[in-house]
Design an enzyme around this catalytic site. Structure first.
Site, PDB file in Angstrom:
ATOM      1  N   ILE A  13       0.826  -1.203   0.000  1.00 11.94           N
ATOM      2  CA  ILE A  13       0.000   0.000   0.000  1.00 11.94           C
ATOM      3  C   ILE A  13       0.864   1.257   0.000  1.00 11.94           C
ATOM      4  CG2 ILE A  13      -1.778   1.283   1.267  1.00 11.94           C
ATOM      5  CD1 ILE A  13      -2.718  -1.398   0.089  1.00 11.94           C
ATOM      6  N   PHE A  14       1.949   1.228   0.801  1.00  7.00           N
ATOM      7  CA  PHE A  14       2.781   2.420   0.964  1.00  7.00           C
ATOM      8  C   PHE A  14       4.194   1.987   1.323  1.00  7.00           C
ATOM      9  CE2 PHE A  14       4.623   5.601   3.891  1.00  7.00           C
ATOM     10  CZ  PHE A  14       4.623   6.717   3.060  1.00  7.00           C
ATOM     11  N   ARG A  36      -5.961  -8.240   6.670  1.00 10.28           N
ATOM     12  CA  ARG A  36      -5.116  -7.692   7.728  1.00 10.28           C
ATOM     13  C   ARG A  36      -4.301  -6.554   7.121  1.00 10.28           C
ATOM     14  NH1 ARG A  36      -8.177  -9.990  10.701  1.00 10.28           N
ATOM     15  NH2 ARG A  36      -7.715 -11.886  11.878  1.00 10.28           N
ATOM     16  N   GLU A  37      -4.390  -5.370   7.708  1.00  5.48           N
ATOM     17  CA  GLU A  37      -3.551  -4.247   7.318  1.00  5.48           C
ATOM     18  C   GLU A  37      -2.388  -4.197   8.307  1.00  5.48           C
ATOM     19  OE1 GLU A  37      -7.021  -1.502   5.311  1.00  5.48           O
ATOM     20  OE2 GLU A  37      -6.389  -1.057   7.355  1.00  5.48           O
ATOM     21  N   ARG A  63       6.299  15.342  19.930  1.00  6.01           N
ATOM     22  CA  ARG A  63       5.896  14.155  19.178  1.00  6.01           C
ATOM     23  C   ARG A  63       4.745  14.547  18.283  1.00  6.01           C
ATOM     24  NH1 ARG A  63       9.771  10.523  18.538  1.00  6.01           N
ATOM     25  NH2 ARG A  63      10.433   9.535  20.475  1.00  6.01           N
ATOM     26  N   ALA A  75      15.714   6.912  23.276  1.00  7.65           N
ATOM     27  CA  ALA A  75      15.255   5.836  22.403  1.00  7.65           C
ATOM     28  C   ALA A  75      15.542   6.192  20.956  1.00  7.65           C
ATOM     29  CB  ALA A  75      13.753   5.619  22.600  1.00  7.65           C
ATOM     30  N   GLU A  91      22.143   5.369  20.601  1.00  9.50           N
ATOM     31  CA  GLU A  91      21.078   6.328  20.922  1.00  9.50           C
ATOM     32  C   GLU A  91      21.300   6.982  22.281  1.00  9.50           C
ATOM     33  OE1 GLU A  91      18.694   7.610  19.110  1.00  9.50           O
ATOM     34  OE2 GLU A  91      19.045   6.334  17.366  1.00  9.50           O
ATOM     35  N   GLU A  95      21.721  11.010  22.322  1.00 10.13           N
ATOM     36  CA  GLU A  95      20.679  11.836  22.932  1.00 10.13           C
ATOM     37  C   GLU A  95      21.076  12.422  24.277  1.00 10.13           C
ATOM     38  OE1 GLU A  95      16.866   9.884  22.955  1.00 10.13           O
ATOM     39  OE2 GLU A  95      16.821   9.757  20.761  1.00 10.13           O
ATOM     40  N   PRO A 113       0.442  -4.835  18.631  1.00 14.45           N
ATOM     41  CA  PRO A 113       0.501  -6.068  17.843  1.00 14.45           C
ATOM     42  C   PRO A 113      -0.709  -6.323  16.943  1.00 14.45           C
ATOM     43  CG  PRO A 113       0.088  -6.585  20.145  1.00 14.45           C
ATOM     44  CD  PRO A 113       0.357  -5.101  20.066  1.00 14.45           C
ATOM     45  N   GLY A 114      -1.753  -5.537  17.064  1.00 16.65           N
ATOM     46  CA  GLY A 114      -2.915  -5.730  16.216  1.00 16.65           C
ATOM     47  C   GLY A 114      -2.697  -5.302  14.781  1.00 16.65           C
ATOM     48  N   GLU A 118       6.325  -3.660  14.732  1.00 12.16           N
ATOM     49  CA  GLU A 118       7.451  -3.079  15.451  1.00 12.16           C
ATOM     50  C   GLU A 118       7.749  -3.850  16.736  1.00 12.16           C
ATOM     51  OE1 GLU A 118       8.948   1.200  17.273  1.00 12.16           O
ATOM     52  OE2 GLU A 118       6.824   0.883  16.941  1.00 12.16           O
ATOM     53  N   GLU A 137      20.024  15.588  13.300  1.00  8.49           N
ATOM     54  CA  GLU A 137      19.801  16.975  12.876  1.00  8.49           C
ATOM     55  C   GLU A 137      18.329  17.391  12.931  1.00  8.49           C
ATOM     56  OE1 GLU A 137      19.756  16.576   8.046  1.00  8.49           O
ATOM     57  OE2 GLU A 137      21.699  16.710   9.039  1.00  8.49           O
ATOM     58  N   GLU A 139      16.270  16.306  15.350  1.00  4.49           N
ATOM     59  CA  GLU A 139      15.867  15.917  16.699  1.00  4.49           C
ATOM     60  C   GLU A 139      16.196  17.052  17.671  1.00  4.49           C
ATOM     61  OE1 GLU A 139      16.101  11.496  18.516  1.00  4.49           O
ATOM     62  OE2 GLU A 139      18.024  12.388  17.988  1.00  4.49           O
TER      63      GLU A 139
END
Length: 178
Positions: A13-14, A36-37, A63, A75, A91, A95, A113-114, A118, A137, A139
């Protein structure tokens, strides 16, 4: 009963820089078909870093999906195929400027998980030494040190809402008995 769902077909799809989205047609355990997407993501890492006074390192950053500043553990995103522990070490240094003498896995977290593949690997870092931070750069972060017990209280009160931070802090609390 076998709960496994079998993939019959996949449609891209993308394809983005970070996310890849597909629509799969699957066979359910009862023999019926369903859709399932799925969001494919390379995964991420987070680090519960505690200094010699048992203060946790937190970063605040805007965010965009939530249109607000969130306070989180350091993170970052993995590159496809990257070693998670090496990414966590990187990281933390980028950071916060911190380098850990002790690095320990706190396990994995499946944030959604649905629909998303990740996996976030969580780590505990202690024995910190500090240098200069070098965020990416794009962040923009504010760093703070907060007593670990106060951070636990903020997690329990709902002031901290980031899932990876909540999970790592509570696991750290139980494992360290602090």
């Amino acid at each position: 009963m076998d709960l496994t769902e079998k993939t019959l077909s996949t449609e891209k799809i993308f394809d983005g820089r970070i996310l890849h989205i597909r629509r799969d047609t699957i066979r359910l355990p009862n023999g019926e078909e369903a859709i399932r997407e799925v969001v494919d993501h390379p995964g991420g890492v987070c680090v519960l870093a505690l200094d010699e006074e048992n203060r946790a390192l937190l970063v605040s950053q805007f965010r965009y999906p939530y249109r607000r500043v969130l306070r989180e553990l350091p993170a970052g995103k993995l590159e496809y195929g990257e070693d998670p522990e090496e990414a966590a070490i990187r990281e933390l240094r980028e950071e916060t400027g911190a380098v850990a003498g002790e690095f320990r896995s706190l396990g994995e977290l499946y944030p959604s998980p649905g629909y998303c593949g990740e996996i976030i690997r969580m780590y505990l870092a202690r024995g910190l030494t500090f240098g200069e931070a070098h965020p990416d750069e794009d962040e923009f972060l504010n760093l703070e040190r907060i007593p670990f017990d106060r951070l636990v209280e903020q997690v329990l009160s709902g002031e901290i809402r980031d899932a990876k931070t909540i999970a790592a802090v509570l696991k750290g609390k139980l494992l360290l008995n602090l």
